[in-house]
Design a protein around this motif. Structure first.
Motif, PDB file in Angstrom:
ATOM      1  N   ARG A  15       0.809  -1.220   0.000  1.00  0.00           N
ATOM      2  CA  ARG A  15       0.000   0.000   0.000  1.00  0.00           C
ATOM      3  C   ARG A  15       0.844   1.273   0.000  1.00  0.00           C
ATOM      4  N   HIS A  16       1.949   1.283   0.735  1.00  0.00           N
ATOM      5  CA  HIS A  16       2.830   2.446   0.686  1.00  0.00           C
ATOM      6  C   HIS A  16       3.420   2.600  -0.715  1.00  0.00           C
ATOM      7  N   ALA A  17       3.775   1.485  -1.316  1.00  0.00           N
ATOM      8  CA  ALA A  17       4.338   1.533  -2.666  1.00  0.00           C
ATOM      9  C   ALA A  17       3.313   2.047  -3.663  1.00  0.00           C
ATOM     10  N   ALA A  18       2.069   1.587  -3.545  1.00  0.00           N
ATOM     11  CA  ALA A  18       1.014   2.046  -4.459  1.00  0.00           C
ATOM     12  C   ALA A  18       0.795   3.548  -4.332  1.00  0.00           C
ATOM     13  N   LEU A  19       0.791   4.053  -3.097  1.00  0.00           N
ATOM     14  CA  LEU A  19       0.600   5.481  -2.889  1.00  0.00           C
ATOM     15  C   LEU A  19       1.793   6.275  -3.425  1.00  0.00           C
ATOM     16  N   THR A  20       2.997   5.710  -3.298  1.00  0.00           N
ATOM     17  CA  THR A  20       4.189   6.373  -3.844  1.00  0.00           C
ATOM     18  C   THR A  20       4.097   6.481  -5.354  1.00  0.00           C
ATOM     19  N   TRP A  21       3.732   5.403  -6.035  1.00  0.00           N
ATOM     20  CA  TRP A  21       3.580   5.435  -7.491  1.00  0.00           C
ATOM     21  C   TRP A  21       2.449   6.365  -7.911  1.00  0.00           C
ATOM     22  N   PHE A  22       1.390   6.406  -7.121  1.00  0.00           N
ATOM     23  CA  PHE A  22       0.262   7.292  -7.403  1.00  0.00           C
ATOM     24  C   PHE A  22       0.718   8.750  -7.404  1.00  0.00           C
ATOM     25  N   VAL A  23       1.464   9.139  -6.381  1.00  0.00           N
ATOM     26  CA  VAL A  23       1.927  10.524  -6.273  1.00  0.00           C
ATOM     27  C   VAL A  23       2.950  10.843  -7.355  1.00  0.00           C
ATOM     28  N   LEU A  24       3.848   9.894  -7.651  1.00  0.00           N
ATOM     29  CA  LEU A  24       4.824  10.123  -8.726  1.00  0.00           C
ATOM     30  C   LEU A  24       4.118  10.325 -10.067  1.00  0.00           C
ATOM     31  N   SER A  25       3.092   9.514 -10.331  1.00  0.00           N
ATOM     32  CA  SER A  25       2.336   9.669 -11.570  1.00  0.00           C
ATOM     33  C   SER A  25       1.696  11.044 -11.639  1.00  0.00           C
ATOM     34  N   TYR A  26       1.175  11.504 -10.504  1.00  0.00           N
ATOM     35  CA  TYR A  26       0.563  12.836 -10.447  1.00  0.00           C
ATOM     36  C   TYR A  26       1.582  13.922 -10.786  1.00  0.00           C
ATOM     37  N   PHE A  27       2.761  13.856 -10.179  1.00  0.00           N
ATOM     38  CA  PHE A  27       3.753  14.898 -10.412  1.00  0.00           C
ATOM     39  C   PHE A  27       4.347  14.834 -11.821  1.00  0.00           C
ATOM     40  N   VAL A  28       4.427  13.641 -12.392  1.00  0.00           N
ATOM     41  CA  VAL A  28       4.876  13.543 -13.789  1.00  0.00           C
ATOM     42  C   VAL A  28       3.914  14.293 -14.700  1.00  0.00           C
ATOM     43  N   GLY A  29       2.609  14.093 -14.484  1.00  0.00           N
ATOM     44  CA  GLY A  29       1.630  14.824 -15.280  1.00  0.00           C
ATOM     45  C   GLY A  29       1.642  16.309 -14.987  1.00  0.00           C
ATOM     46  N   LEU A  30       1.765  16.665 -13.697  1.00  0.00           N
ATOM     47  CA  LEU A  30       1.725  18.064 -13.281  1.00  0.00           C
ATOM     48  C   LEU A  30       2.893  18.858 -13.857  1.00  0.00           C
ATOM     49  N   PHE A  31       4.104  18.321 -13.749  1.00  0.00           N
ATOM     50  CA  PHE A  31       5.292  19.047 -14.204  1.00  0.00           C
ATOM     51  C   PHE A  31       5.665  18.731 -15.650  1.00  0.00           C
ATOM     52  N   GLY A  32       5.309  17.527 -16.097  1.00  0.00           N
ATOM     53  CA  GLY A  32       5.718  17.125 -17.441  1.00  0.00           C
ATOM     54  C   GLY A  32       4.838  17.675 -18.541  1.00  0.00           C
ATOM     55  N   PHE A  33       3.533  17.755 -18.298  1.00  0.00           N
ATOM     56  CA  PHE A  33       2.639  18.190 -19.368  1.00  0.00           C
ATOM     57  C   PHE A  33       2.902  19.611 -19.853  1.00  0.00           C
ATOM     58  N   PRO A  34       3.200  20.587 -18.957  1.00  0.00           N
ATOM     59  CA  PRO A  34       3.435  21.943 -19.455  1.00  0.00           C
ATOM     60  C   PRO A  34       4.507  22.040 -20.533  1.00  0.00           C
ATOM     61  N   VAL A  35       5.467  21.116 -20.542  1.00  0.00           N
ATOM     62  CA  VAL A  35       6.486  21.134 -21.600  1.00  0.00           C
ATOM     63  C   VAL A  35       5.834  20.877 -22.953  1.00  0.00           C
ATOM     64  N   LEU A  36       5.024  19.805 -23.034  1.00  0.00           N
ATOM     65  CA  LEU A  36       4.305  19.501 -24.273  1.00  0.00           C
ATOM     66  C   LEU A  36       3.225  20.539 -24.543  1.00  0.00           C
ATOM     67  N   GLY A  37       2.479  20.914 -23.505  1.00  0.00           N
ATOM     68  CA  GLY A  37       1.393  21.863 -23.676  1.00  0.00           C
ATOM     69  C   GLY A  37       1.874  23.221 -24.167  1.00  0.00           C
ATOM     70  N   GLY A  38       3.002  23.690 -23.653  1.00  0.00           N
ATOM     71  CA  GLY A  38       3.549  24.970 -24.092  1.00  0.00           C
ATOM     72  C   GLY A  38       3.924  24.948 -25.560  1.00  0.00           C
ATOM     73  N   TRP A  39       4.507  23.828 -26.012  1.00  0.00           N
ATOM     74  CA  TRP A  39       4.887  23.707 -27.423  1.00  0.00           C
ATOM     75  C   TRP A  39       3.643  23.701 -28.313  1.00  0.00           C
ATOM     76  N   VAL A  40       2.616  22.958 -27.906  1.00  0.00           N
ATOM     77  CA  VAL A  40       1.374  22.911 -28.690  1.00  0.00           C
ATOM     78  C   VAL A  40       0.729  24.293 -28.741  1.00  0.00           C
ATOM     79  N   LEU A  41       0.733  24.998 -27.622  1.00  0.00           N
ATOM     80  CA  LEU A  41       0.128  26.328 -27.564  1.00  0.00           C
ATOM     81  C   LEU A  41       0.827  27.305 -28.505  1.00  0.00           C
ATOM     82  N   VAL A  42       2.144  27.287 -28.505  1.00  0.00           N
ATOM     83  CA  VAL A  42       2.910  28.205 -29.351  1.00  0.00           C
ATOM     84  C   VAL A  42       2.769  27.849 -30.828  1.00  0.00           C
ATOM     85  N   GLN A  43       2.810  26.563 -31.120  1.00  0.00           N
ATOM     86  CA  GLN A  43       2.811  26.125 -32.515  1.00  0.00           C
ATOM     87  C   GLN A  43       1.421  26.125 -33.142  1.00  0.00           C
ATOM     88  N   PHE A  44       0.398  25.779 -32.363  1.00  0.00           N
ATOM     89  CA  PHE A  44      -0.925  25.555 -32.956  1.00  0.00           C
ATOM     90  C   PHE A  44      -2.060  26.383 -32.335  1.00  0.00           C
TER      91      PHE A  44
END
Length: 391
Positions: A327-356
């Protein structure tokens, strides 16, 4: 867990979250000491790095230390970070970036340590309600913190040094409150903990918990896209980005407090489906901001209902659908997945916004929301997990 223990837990939560919310002053701080937005970006990069250190650190130490103690240490790290910012006024020195890294480290440790400490002190049946209440106070801190420190720095005329000192004091108080929570709620059986959260992913992937872990990353992409690029999405419309943030935060806090007690009694799978459809409608509403400013408020309210309520629902699934040892491991992966989306998406989103342009970005966010819905509806996992999700 005793209801009286909610006072130090939720008090520490709102203060720690307010400290994280105060990072919106980074830009003003670096400009005040002779820097630029490049320095602001570097500081946020250091904070992101600290966050990605803090989350797995708690995952690795959770088999040896009480997660409540680590949440208290997290409050101390945030306090140290803001104290350093209050004292560092040389843009050429490494201290400001070190301070940002400490704040990120503390936030990463808190974001997983506090719910982990709560999770191991409540039963499966109670977990959803407690997670929802916890999330409401966390959002109140994140949303209310910027408002309070903004008023202190603008209306009250406080210097940034004084504001950061006040934030540091609040974060230090959060550490004290979280430690009092630890003392007031002794840890249950420690033998159920897992020290191998990285290797546990193989076992977790065979359970229904893998779905909420994937879903939270997709939902974080939608959340970060709407928040990070709100200024660009409403540019030239007469809308104010702050309106979106305020409506969203108030909606999330209100809905989580209203549904906390009833969450466990609702049919979980249909409820989650409905929430993700509401989130999708929230993204669709943003397409209309150029027609009328009211669509911005509608989007914020819908996103606050959809994402604000589905998060604690799937967080509960991620824990309850995993055996005790993982259960601790599942919660750790859950939070890591959240932060990957939170911090990672703006890189792709910013490029899409500027280009399209904004419409392309919103289309991408809508696709992410619908994929999240698809992950929920796609009937995989163990038979037990499928039965649980169908209830």
């Amino acid at each position: 867990m005793r209801s009286t223990s909610a006072v130090p837990l939720f008090g520490g939560t709102i203060l720690a979250a307010a400290g994280y919310g105060a990072t919106f002053l980074f830009s003003a701080y670096f400009h005040a000491i002779g820097g630029s937005d490049i320095d602001t970006g570097l500081a946020f990069g250091a904070a992101m790095l600290g966050t990605f250190v803090g989350v797995p650190l708690v995952g690795w130490l959770s088999g040896r230390l009480d997660a409540a103690a680590m949440a208290a240490l997290a409050g101390g790290a945030i306090a140290c970070g803001f104290a350093i910012l209050g004292l560092a006024h040389d843009i050429a020195s490494p201290w400001p970036r070190l301070a940002a890294g400490l704040i990120g480290l503390g936030w990463g440790m808190f974001y997983i340590g506090a719910p982990m400490a709560l999770s191991e002190r409540v039963s499966d049946a109670e977990r959803g309600a407690w997670f929802t209440r916890f999330g409401a106070f966390q959002m109140a801190g994140i949303g209310g913190g910027p408002v309070v420190v903004g008023l202190l720095s603008s209306s009250a005329g406080w210097s940034l040094r004084a504001v950061f000192a006040a934030v540091a004091a609040c974060a230090a108080l959060s550490a004290v409150l979280l430690f009092l929570f630890k003392l007031g709620e002794p840890l249950p059986d420690r033998r159920l903990r897992s020290r191998t959260w990285v290797r546990s992913i193989g076992r977790i992937a065979k359970t229904a918990s893998i779905r909420p872990i994937a879903m939270v990353g997709l939902g974080a992409c939608v959340f970060s896209g709407l928040m990070s690029f709100q200024g660009s999405l409403v540019e030239g419309t007469g809308c104010v980005p702050g309106t979106y943030f305020a409506v969203y935060a108030v909606t999330v806090v209100g809905m989580r407090l209203a549904f906390a007690r009833r969450l466990a009694t609702l049919p979980q799978r249909p409820f989650a489906v409905g929430l993700l459809l509401i989130l999708s409608l929230g993204v669709l509403a943003m397409f209309g901001v150029r027609l009328h400013p009211g669509f911005q408020i509608l989007s914020a309210a819908l996103a606050g209902i959809g994402y604000g309520l589905v998060y604690p629902v799937i967080q509960t699934w991620a824990v309850n659908e995993t055996r005790q040892q993982d259960r601790h491991a599942a919660l750790t992966w859950f939070v890591l997945s959240y932060f990957v989306g939170l911090f990672g998406f703006p890189v792709l989103g910013g490029w899409v916004l500027v280009q399209f342009g904004p419409s392309a970005l919103l289309t991408l966010l809508l696709v992410a929301a619908l994929i999240e819905l698809g992950v929920l509806l796609f009937n995989t996992g163990t038979k037990a997990g499928a039965v649980q999700l169908a209830r």
